[in-house]
Design a protein around this motif. Sequence first.
Motif, PDB file in Angstrom:
ATOM      1  N   PHE A 260      35.192  28.376  52.539  1.00  0.00           N
ATOM      2  CA  PHE A 260      35.633  29.581  51.850  1.00  0.00           C
ATOM      3  C   PHE A 260      36.899  29.289  51.047  1.00  0.00           C
ATOM      4  CE2 PHE A 260      33.900  32.209  55.676  1.00  0.00           C
ATOM      5  CZ  PHE A 260      32.600  31.928  55.271  1.00  0.00           C
ATOM      6  N   VAL A 261      37.011  29.962  49.879  1.00  0.00           N
ATOM      7  CA  VAL A 261      38.257  29.860  49.118  1.00  0.00           C
ATOM      8  C   VAL A 261      39.345  30.602  49.896  1.00  0.00           C
ATOM      9  CG1 VAL A 261      37.144  29.617  46.878  1.00  0.00           C
ATOM     10  CG2 VAL A 261      37.631  31.904  47.751  1.00  0.00           C
ATOM     11  N   LYS A 262      40.578  30.216  49.698  1.00  0.00           N
ATOM     12  CA  LYS A 262      41.661  30.784  50.485  1.00  0.00           C
ATOM     13  C   LYS A 262      41.891  32.261  50.165  1.00  0.00           C
ATOM     14  CE  LYS A 262      44.159  26.471  51.355  1.00  0.00           C
ATOM     15  NZ  LYS A 262      45.455  25.743  51.225  1.00  0.00           N
ATOM     16  N   GLU A 263      41.867  32.607  48.890  1.00  0.00           N
ATOM     17  CA  GLU A 263      42.117  33.994  48.495  1.00  0.00           C
ATOM     18  C   GLU A 263      41.250  34.352  47.289  1.00  0.00           C
ATOM     19  OE1 GLU A 263      46.057  33.077  45.748  1.00  0.00           O
ATOM     20  OE2 GLU A 263      46.293  34.114  47.665  1.00  0.00           O
ATOM     21  N   SER A 264      41.171  35.601  46.999  1.00  0.00           N
ATOM     22  CA  SER A 264      40.328  36.060  45.895  1.00  0.00           C
ATOM     23  C   SER A 264      40.888  35.578  44.563  1.00  0.00           C
ATOM     24  CB  SER A 264      40.259  37.590  45.901  1.00  0.00           C
ATOM     25  OG  SER A 264      39.588  38.040  44.752  1.00  0.00           O
ATOM     26  N   PRO A 265      40.038  35.024  43.718  1.00  0.00           N
ATOM     27  CA  PRO A 265      40.502  34.582  42.390  1.00  0.00           C
ATOM     28  C   PRO A 265      40.828  35.746  41.459  1.00  0.00           C
ATOM     29  CG  PRO A 265      38.125  34.313  42.591  1.00  0.00           C
ATOM     30  CD  PRO A 265      38.604  34.741  43.929  1.00  0.00           C
ATOM     31  N   PHE A 266      40.582  36.993  41.892  1.00  0.00           N
ATOM     32  CA  PHE A 266      40.805  38.147  41.024  1.00  0.00           C
ATOM     33  C   PHE A 266      42.038  38.946  41.418  1.00  0.00           C
ATOM     34  CE2 PHE A 266      36.076  37.857  41.776  1.00  0.00           C
ATOM     35  CZ  PHE A 266      35.828  37.033  40.684  1.00  0.00           C
ATOM     36  N   SER A 267      42.685  38.556  42.523  1.00  0.00           N
ATOM     37  CA  SER A 267      43.855  39.307  42.987  1.00  0.00           C
ATOM     38  C   SER A 267      44.984  39.187  41.975  1.00  0.00           C
ATOM     39  CB  SER A 267      44.328  38.776  44.345  1.00  0.00           C
ATOM     40  OG  SER A 267      43.321  38.995  45.322  1.00  0.00           O
ATOM     41  N   ASN A 268      45.585  40.347  41.704  1.00  0.00           N
ATOM     42  CA  ASN A 268      46.744  40.421  40.812  1.00  0.00           C
ATOM     43  C   ASN A 268      46.456  39.889  39.406  1.00  0.00           C
ATOM     44  OD1 ASN A 268      48.326  41.399  43.016  1.00  0.00           O
ATOM     45  ND2 ASN A 268      48.630  39.276  43.713  1.00  0.00           N
ATOM     46  N   LYS A 269      45.189  39.996  38.970  1.00  0.00           N
ATOM     47  CA  LYS A 269      44.824  39.545  37.629  1.00  0.00           C
ATOM     48  C   LYS A 269      43.961  40.605  36.941  1.00  0.00           C
ATOM     49  CE  LYS A 269      44.836  34.549  38.535  1.00  0.00           C
ATOM     50  NZ  LYS A 269      44.022  33.313  38.527  1.00  0.00           N
ATOM     51  N   THR A 270      44.191  40.749  35.668  1.00  0.00           N
ATOM     52  CA  THR A 270      43.360  41.631  34.856  1.00  0.00           C
ATOM     53  C   THR A 270      43.167  40.980  33.495  1.00  0.00           C
ATOM     54  OG1 THR A 270      44.202  43.619  35.957  1.00  0.00           O
ATOM     55  CG2 THR A 270      43.105  43.926  33.840  1.00  0.00           C
ATOM     56  N   TRP A 271      41.954  40.842  33.078  1.00  0.00           N
ATOM     57  CA  TRP A 271      41.635  40.251  31.781  1.00  0.00           C
ATOM     58  C   TRP A 271      41.439  41.372  30.760  1.00  0.00           C
ATOM     59  CZ3 TRP A 271      40.292  38.137  36.382  1.00  0.00           C
ATOM     60  CH2 TRP A 271      40.561  36.769  36.566  1.00  0.00           C
ATOM     61  N   ASP A 272      41.821  41.091  29.544  1.00  0.00           N
ATOM     62  CA  ASP A 272      41.720  42.117  28.508  1.00  0.00           C
ATOM     63  C   ASP A 272      40.261  42.351  28.102  1.00  0.00           C
ATOM     64  OD1 ASP A 272      42.695  43.948  26.476  1.00  0.00           O
ATOM     65  OD2 ASP A 272      42.132  42.410  25.034  1.00  0.00           O
ATOM     66  N   THR A 273      39.546  41.285  27.809  1.00  0.00           N
ATOM     67  CA  THR A 273      38.144  41.427  27.381  1.00  0.00           C
ATOM     68  C   THR A 273      37.250  40.555  28.253  1.00  0.00           C
ATOM     69  OG1 THR A 273      38.415  39.673  25.721  1.00  0.00           O
ATOM     70  CG2 THR A 273      38.717  41.952  24.985  1.00  0.00           C
ATOM     71  N   CYS A 274      36.134  41.130  28.687  1.00  0.00           N
ATOM     72  CA  CYS A 274      35.142  40.410  29.478  1.00  0.00           C
ATOM     73  C   CYS A 274      33.774  40.598  28.828  1.00  0.00           C
ATOM     74  CB  CYS A 274      35.092  40.922  30.913  1.00  0.00           C
ATOM     75  SG  CYS A 274      36.518  40.446  31.918  1.00  0.00           S
ATOM     76  N   ALA A 275      32.985  39.532  28.815  1.00  0.00           N
ATOM     77  CA  ALA A 275      31.606  39.585  28.337  1.00  0.00           C
ATOM     78  C   ALA A 275      30.686  39.266  29.495  1.00  0.00           C
ATOM     79  CB  ALA A 275      31.395  38.601  27.187  1.00  0.00           C
ATOM     80  N   VAL A 276      29.830  40.205  29.832  1.00  0.00           N
ATOM     81  CA  VAL A 276      28.806  39.960  30.850  1.00  0.00           C
ATOM     82  C   VAL A 276      27.513  39.689  30.099  1.00  0.00           C
ATOM     83  CG1 VAL A 276      27.626  40.851  32.882  1.00  0.00           C
ATOM     84  CG2 VAL A 276      29.997  41.525  32.420  1.00  0.00           C
ATOM     85  N   VAL A 277      26.976  38.479  30.283  1.00  0.00           N
ATOM     86  CA  VAL A 277      25.836  38.025  29.488  1.00  0.00           C
ATOM     87  C   VAL A 277      24.586  38.016  30.357  1.00  0.00           C
ATOM     88  CG1 VAL A 277      24.951  36.236  27.945  1.00  0.00           C
ATOM     89  CG2 VAL A 277      27.429  36.578  28.174  1.00  0.00           C
ATOM     90  N   GLY A 278      23.673  38.922  30.072  1.00  0.00           N
ATOM     91  CA  GLY A 278      22.374  38.903  30.723  1.00  0.00           C
ATOM     92  C   GLY A 278      21.474  37.877  30.067  1.00  0.00           C
TER      93      GLY A 278
END
Length: 487
Positions: A260-278
């Motif tokens: 398991f990774v030690k901590e969440s890679p998303f904690s205390n982070k916010t990205w401005d633009t995200c693309a979810v590609v189906g």
Amino acid sequence: MSGLVWERGSIRGQRLQLLLGFMLVALFLWTLLTTFISSDSHVEPHRPPAQKKSEKKAPSVSSDNIHVEPHRPPAQKESEKKAPSVSSDNRPPAQKESEKKAPSVSSDNSHVEPDRPPAQKESEKKAPSVSSDNNHVEPHRPPAQKKSEKKAPSVSSDNIHVEPPNAPAQKESEKKAPSAPSYNCNGCKTVIDKVLKNYSQTWTKQEVNYQKFRSQLKTKCNGIDKAIITQANTPVGSKLVYDGERNKVYQVNSELFKTFVKESPFSNKTWDTCAVVGSGGILANSSCGKAIDSAQFVIRCNLPPVENEFKAHVGSKTEIVTANPSILIEKYGSLSGHRRPFVESLHKYGNSMLLLPAFSYTVNTPVCLRALYTIEDFEIPIQTVFFNPKYLQSLDEFWRTQGLKAIRPSTGLMMVSLALEICSNVHLYGFWPFSNHPHGFQPLNNHYYDNKPPVKGVHAMPVEFNLLLQLHSQGVLRVHLGQCGKQ
């Protein structure tokens, strides 16, 4: 005295002889007249004015050797109102009675029925007449007949011509039936138009709606901290309940804990633009590659191809890529044999995260762990992470409150949910569950790289897409359809 008696008797005898002679002459004349009438066809006398009035109601049809029936007495006209009859020269009354019940069809040498009474005129309005070869042409129709022509166009026999269709009726039908699309898609236009009813390409983000929906997701699911299994949220001894088999439990031991990774890679982070590609076929020839790669954070589903001819349309930048265990089993032999093909397929994703649902079903766990060990053995820069089944369960419950009743959400919907928590602006590409393009209705493959059909009965893709379109119309996220250069 005797002479007087004889004279009176002779006078009586002469009178009887004269009477008998007259009777014989009368009988001879009657026989001669009857014979004359039966041997020769009679000619109809001049029609009285009442008959001319009937001609205005319905034009008559005559033939070469056909005699015209004489003027009918009043009793016969009364029967004509009930049923049009066809009579022959010396037909008995019984035959005429049967004709009243069922009108007969006449041939070339039979006589044709004279002008039809008003009841027959009513039938002409319902059914157009058909004339044969040797029949005379109908005279000019009175205004009443023209009214019937508006109801039913007539068809003639010789060199048959058909009257043109009534223009107003045709225009009315054109209003009801839309024009045919460029491709025959078995009624897809109606479905697609209904689906895209609330879709608008002139999209504007609604910050209030976005913050409200994001807050709901964070409160009920908390993907930022719980989407991925970490050493922080799943210590040794924890019991992982499979979200797809909730009666199955996997207890975390120290060996598994180390993966398991030690901590969440998303904690205390916010990205401005995200693309979810189906992976929908709508991405083929879309020229969306540059737009996708311009996003700060790109999420892709199920190990899709991003190189060579696909790059211009889907881009290549990747931060997270998911892998369905069925791909590992079917395409790479459950990683029980040669593993290099699997390793080589991962190079195109760089140092991204490989997200696996190892604890959704018990059958997933062994092959997902083998994928983790393969990546470690070949020292690939990709980081392997596992979906947290507790997060997936809460996500399933959340979308059910939104109207989704499928067995489980699709991977695409899972990743959209995560993106809405960690990104300020979410853009969706390749999300289109139908087999025809929304602009032009040309047929599409199921995926932009193949046409493998989806597994039926697990996901409700059209329902999911409708939910995403609702978020699009509310300004929460943006769904991209069609050519990116034209949006």
